[in-house]
Design a protein around this motif. Structure first.
Motif, PDB file in Angstrom:
ATOM      1  N   ARG A   1      30.981  16.309 -14.087  1.00 13.77           N
ATOM      2  CA  ARG A   1      31.162  15.689 -13.092  1.00 13.77           C
ATOM      3  C   ARG A   1      31.158  15.823 -11.437  1.00 13.77           C
ATOM      4  O   ARG A   1      30.940  15.948 -10.554  1.00 13.77           O
TER       5      ARG A   1
ATOM      6  N   ARG B   1      30.332  18.774 -10.952  1.00 18.16           N
ATOM      7  CA  ARG B   1      28.821  19.876 -10.762  1.00 18.16           C
ATOM      8  C   ARG B   1      28.332  18.995  -9.378  1.00 18.16           C
ATOM      9  O   ARG B   1      27.499  19.287  -8.524  1.00 18.16           O
ATOM     10  N   ASN B   2      28.381  17.385 -10.326  1.00 20.92           N
ATOM     11  CA  ASN B   2      27.400  16.543 -10.001  1.00 20.92           C
ATOM     12  C   ASN B   2      28.216  16.316  -8.312  1.00 20.92           C
ATOM     13  O   ASN B   2      27.368  15.911  -7.490  1.00 20.92           O
TER      14      ASN B   2
ATOM     15  N   GLY C   1      26.633  21.756  -5.097  1.00 20.45           N
ATOM     16  CA  GLY C   1      24.089  21.636  -5.164  1.00 20.45           C
ATOM     17  C   GLY C   1      24.166  22.976  -5.131  1.00 20.45           C
ATOM     18  O   GLY C   1      24.370  24.409  -5.023  1.00 20.45           O
ATOM     19  N   PHE C   2      22.409  22.780  -5.931  1.00 24.06           N
ATOM     20  CA  PHE C   2      21.731  24.252  -6.322  1.00 24.06           C
ATOM     21  C   PHE C   2      21.068  24.425  -5.873  1.00 24.06           C
ATOM     22  O   PHE C   2      19.802  23.477  -5.728  1.00 24.06           O
TER      23      PHE C   2
ATOM     24  N   ASP D   1      11.762  11.317  -6.387  1.00 19.03           N
ATOM     25  CA  ASP D   1      12.276  11.730  -7.861  1.00 19.03           C
ATOM     26  C   ASP D   1      13.416  12.130  -7.451  1.00 19.03           C
ATOM     27  O   ASP D   1      14.829  12.273  -8.170  1.00 19.03           O
TER      28      ASP D   1
ATOM     29  N   LEU E   1      17.715  12.705  -8.415  1.00 17.22           N
ATOM     30  CA  LEU E   1      18.459  13.839  -9.208  1.00 17.22           C
ATOM     31  C   LEU E   1      19.399  14.015  -9.726  1.00 17.22           C
ATOM     32  O   LEU E   1      20.606  13.314 -10.501  1.00 17.22           O
ATOM     33  N   PRO E   2      20.530  13.938  -8.944  1.00 18.72           N
ATOM     34  CA  PRO E   2      21.797  14.545  -8.270  1.00 18.72           C
ATOM     35  C   PRO E   2      22.147  12.981  -8.970  1.00 18.72           C
ATOM     36  O   PRO E   2      23.247  12.675  -9.044  1.00 18.72           O
TER      37      PRO E   2
ATOM     38  N   LEU F   1      21.280  10.136  -9.718  1.00 21.20           N
ATOM     39  CA  LEU F   1      20.951   9.161 -11.334  1.00 21.20           C
ATOM     40  C   LEU F   1      22.319   9.601 -12.362  1.00 21.20           C
ATOM     41  O   LEU F   1      23.279   8.661 -13.041  1.00 21.20           O
ATOM     42  N   TYR F   2      23.558  10.900 -11.982  1.00 21.91           N
ATOM     43  CA  TYR F   2      24.080  11.687 -12.732  1.00 21.91           C
ATOM     44  C   TYR F   2      25.471  10.705 -11.909  1.00 21.91           C
ATOM     45  O   TYR F   2      27.106  10.784 -12.282  1.00 21.91           O
TER      46      TYR F   2
ATOM     47  N   ARG G   1      20.465   4.863  -3.487  1.00 19.06           N
ATOM     48  CA  ARG G   1      19.865   6.391  -4.074  1.00 19.06           C
ATOM     49  C   ARG G   1      18.373   6.272  -3.983  1.00 19.06           C
ATOM     50  O   ARG G   1      18.171   7.642  -3.324  1.00 19.06           O
TER      51      ARG G   1
ATOM     52  N   ARG H   1      17.359  18.201  -2.576  1.00 18.84           N
ATOM     53  CA  ARG H   1      17.915  17.502  -3.250  1.00 18.84           C
ATOM     54  C   ARG H   1      19.647  17.953  -3.786  1.00 18.84           C
ATOM     55  O   ARG H   1      20.009  17.731  -4.041  1.00 18.84           O
ATOM     56  N   ALA H   2      19.732  19.184  -3.369  1.00 17.97           N
ATOM     57  CA  ALA H   2      21.113  19.577  -2.935  1.00 17.97           C
ATOM     58  C   ALA H   2      21.879  19.318  -2.398  1.00 17.97           C
ATOM     59  O   ALA H   2      23.030  19.011  -2.742  1.00 17.97           O
TER      60      ALA H   2
END
Lengths: 249, 417
Positions: free
Chosen positions: A106, A108-109, A113-114, A129, A133-134, A136-137, A146, A182-183
């Motif tokens: 949680r 990390r989410n 960001g990586f 998509d 990703l991040p 989604l969780y 999203r 994404r990050a």
């Protein structure tokens, strides 16, 4: 359960481990006496040896050192993907050692960001998509939100027109931009970038570096970047050098 | 998120087509075999015409008489016995008596001899069972009392005998040189419905046999219709109480008498193993069938586990990234399980298609006379259930292995399963 995401009161007077440069904001990450030892039956390998480091909010820190000196291990520990064998790690002023797998996931989410050298995009998913990703969780984020946030992140890296493409249809530089989007999508406090320009030619590498610098300056995103490129490292606010698992400057 | 899982699952399927083919073939072939077997069992004992109300029907089909010296006699029951002890039961709504087995009679069409399966029944037979009358009516109580020479014929036999199944009411069939007037035409009943099957049905009273024979054993059976499904156990219990009070035919010769009112399924088990006490046996048959089903699914499931675990390597990067961005172990397990269940559901769908083809083939070769095996809602439900069990059986272990991968290692390209 502890509220991991409650605002943290920062005691600016509290003693901190000495860092290479004065900090512009509160400590996002605080590493104290961090050690990482890989032990087999016959050999003991010290990957990190008593590392003390503070990453402050809004900083852009680069980490340099020869291959195998422990840079990536350090980044994994900072990203809560690996556990140190000794020392303490605080994220936003809270020690994370006692957290469960679920709590670490949680954290990390929400906070981290990586960006990876080899992008690590999911080839079966479209650009949009992948960027989603991040989120989604993250509970409570609707599908529509999203999409909007992923699209906004892609706009930020200049790929708003490529949402329906697949990673295989993009150049290396574009893939890394997607990885950065994404990050960013989860709006983390901290971005950990492991040799983000390592797989790119110099022109694309410069583009990615400029993008990270812009994010840091304009958005105030805290970035820790592992790199082999001295020129790029010098563009960041602080350069930390590692050798044989120890911080040397 | 669910949609995202399905997208990934679909892409993974397309990625290695040969592996996917092997997996899907294993799943669909296994499910096809199981579905064909289930469809055949369902066709024989499920709620289908003419035993539509299987939840309310009970069958008294066999009696066992145990000799004092250790032997036993085992057969259908005597008419007089059933008339006295079954027809007088208070709990059933209706009780029908009929011959236990069909007999074969000859009919002549031109120079051709037709061997026809004939069953003698009372008029209540047509009330407890649900035959599909395409023309006419069943014989009634008056005709049964009068031993009227009337016959109900199935469609195929009508066509074979008269050349048509239409406008045959009132026409005469000569069976073993006895003339019967056709009063009804029904849809064909498959041989697998052994308690009701025949090609021609005539009144029980037309039998040349002595219906007053006091022998407990004979060639007859009773069908009981309970007022509701909930009353079935009461009907069984009442019959058992009656049986417990029945005097042995010859206490010097016999030591025990056993007969029971069974459900359709249990009556078929009793028929198959020649016993009258199949209640426990039917439970055992179900348990053994379930165990065999699981065993049958185990081999393709192991294959799928193997394929899935080997695929873990090619998905290591994805697992690392998902963990890095906040996926918990349980979220990853859920994802891989959903993906696997998607695959097995796809296999289930293919299996259903293959089963439909196989059943059509079995129908075409007339393996069982008049049987028209087909898929129905129950078979579809079983397919869904089996595919789910299959998906879980073959998905849990690979999902666990995948979710336990160390993100830091896999993102560096160091995968250790």
């Amino acid at each position: 359960m502890t509220n991991l995401f409650a605002p943290v009161a920062v005691d600016s007077a509290s003693p901190r481990v000495a860092t290479a440069a004065p900090a512009p904001g509160r400590a996002v990450l605080q590493l104290t006496g961090i050690e990482k030892v890989y032990q087999t039956r016959t050999i003991e390998t010290v990957a990190l040896n008593h590392v003390n480091l503070t990453i402050n909010q809004g900083e852009f820190v680069s980490i340099m050192g020869p291959s195998g000196c422990g840079k990536s291990t350090l980044l994994s520990i900072m990203g809560l993907l690996d556990e140190p064998t000794g020392g303490t790690l605080e994220l936003d002023g809270r020690p994370v050692q006692s957290y469960s797998d679920k709590e670490l996931a949680r954290l990390r989410n929400h906070k981290i960001g990586f960006v990876f050298q080899s992008y690590h995009l999911i080839n079966d998913l479209s650009v949009l998509d992948n960027v989603e990703l991040p989120l989604l969780y993250r509970s409570g984020v609707s599908g529509k939100e999203r999409r909007q946030r992923a699209y906004a992140a892609l706009e930020k890296v200049g790929l708003g027109a490529r949402t329906n493409h697949f990673p295989s249809q993009l150049s290396g530089g574009q893939r890394q931009r997607v990885a950065i989007a994404r990050a960013l999508a989860g709006q983390p406090e901290l971005i950990l970038a492991d040799e983000p320009t390592g797989n790119l030619d110099s022109v694309m590498g410069e583009e990615i570096m400029d993008l990270l610098l812009t994010l840091n300056r304009q958005e105030g995103t805290t970035i820790v970047m592992v790199t082999h490129d001295e020129q790029q490292a010098l563009k960041t606010q602080r350069l930390i050098r590692f050798f044989d698992g120890s911080q040397v400057s | 998120m669910f949609l995202s899982y399905l997208k990934i699952a679909w892409k993974v399927l397309l990625r290695r087509k040969f592996f996917t083919f092997i997996s899907l073939f294993g799943i669909s072939f296994t499910l096809m075999m199981l579905l064909v077997m289930y469809a055949m069992v369902d066709y024989s004992v499920g709620p289908q015409m003419p035993e539509l109300r299987t939840d309310r029907l009970l069958f008294i089909t066999r009696m066992q008489l145990f000799y004092r010296d250790g032997g036993q006699s085992n057969s259908g029951l005597g008419y007089a016995f059933l008339d006295k002890y079954a027809r007088t039961l208070r709990t059933p709504e209706k009780v029908s008596l009929s011959e236990h087995n069909f007999s074969t009679v000859a009919a002549y069409v031109g120079n051709q001899t037709l061997k026809l399966d004939l069953k003698r029944t009372d008029d209540v037979f047509w009330q407890v069972l649900n035959f599909d009358f395409v023309a006419g009516r069943p014989f009634n109580a008056q005709e049964e009392r009068d031993a009227a020479h009337v016959v109900v014929v199935n469609e195929s036999t009508a066509r074979r005998y008269f050349g048509t199944s239409e406008n045959v009411l009132g026409r005469v069939m000569e069976l073993d040189a006895v003339r019967y007037r056709v009063v009804g035409v029904v849809s064909d009943v498959p041989l697998s419905r052994i308690q009701s099957y025949a090609e021609v049905w005539v009144p029980l009273s037309t039998t040349p046999a002595n219906l007053r024979d006091p022998d407990y054993l004979g060639g007859y059976m009773a069908i009981l219709l309970a007022p509701s499904a909930a009353e079935v156990d009461n009907v069984k219990a009442e019959f058992q109480q009656v049986v417990n009070r029945i005097p042995l035919p010859d206490p010097k010769q016999f030591k025990e008498l056993r007969t029971r009112a069974h459900t359709l399924f249990a009556s078929l088990i009793a028929h198959a193993n020649g016993s009258s006490s199949a209640d426990g046996a039917s439970g055992l048959v179900v348990r053994v069938a379930l165990a065999l089903t699981l065993l049958f699914m185990l081999l393709p499931a192991l294959n799928l586990i193997n394929v899935n675990v080997s695929r873990t390597l090619e998905r290591a990067s994805e697992i690392g990234v998902r963990k890095a961005f906040g996926a918990t172990t349980s979220a990853l397990m859920r994802q891989f399980l959903i993906e696997n269940i998607f695959l097995t559901l796809l296999g289930g769908l293919l299996g259903l298609g293959l089963a439909a083809g196989m059943l059509a083939f079995i129908n075409s070769i007339h393996l069982i006379p008049y049987a028209q095996f087909a898929l129905n809602g129950r078979v579809f439900g079983v397919a869904l259930g089996l595919a789910l069990v299959f998906g879980i059986l073959s998905g849990v272990y690979p999902a666990y292995k995948m979710s336990k991968l160390q993100a830091a290692q896999v993102l560096k390209g160091e995968v250790a399963l």
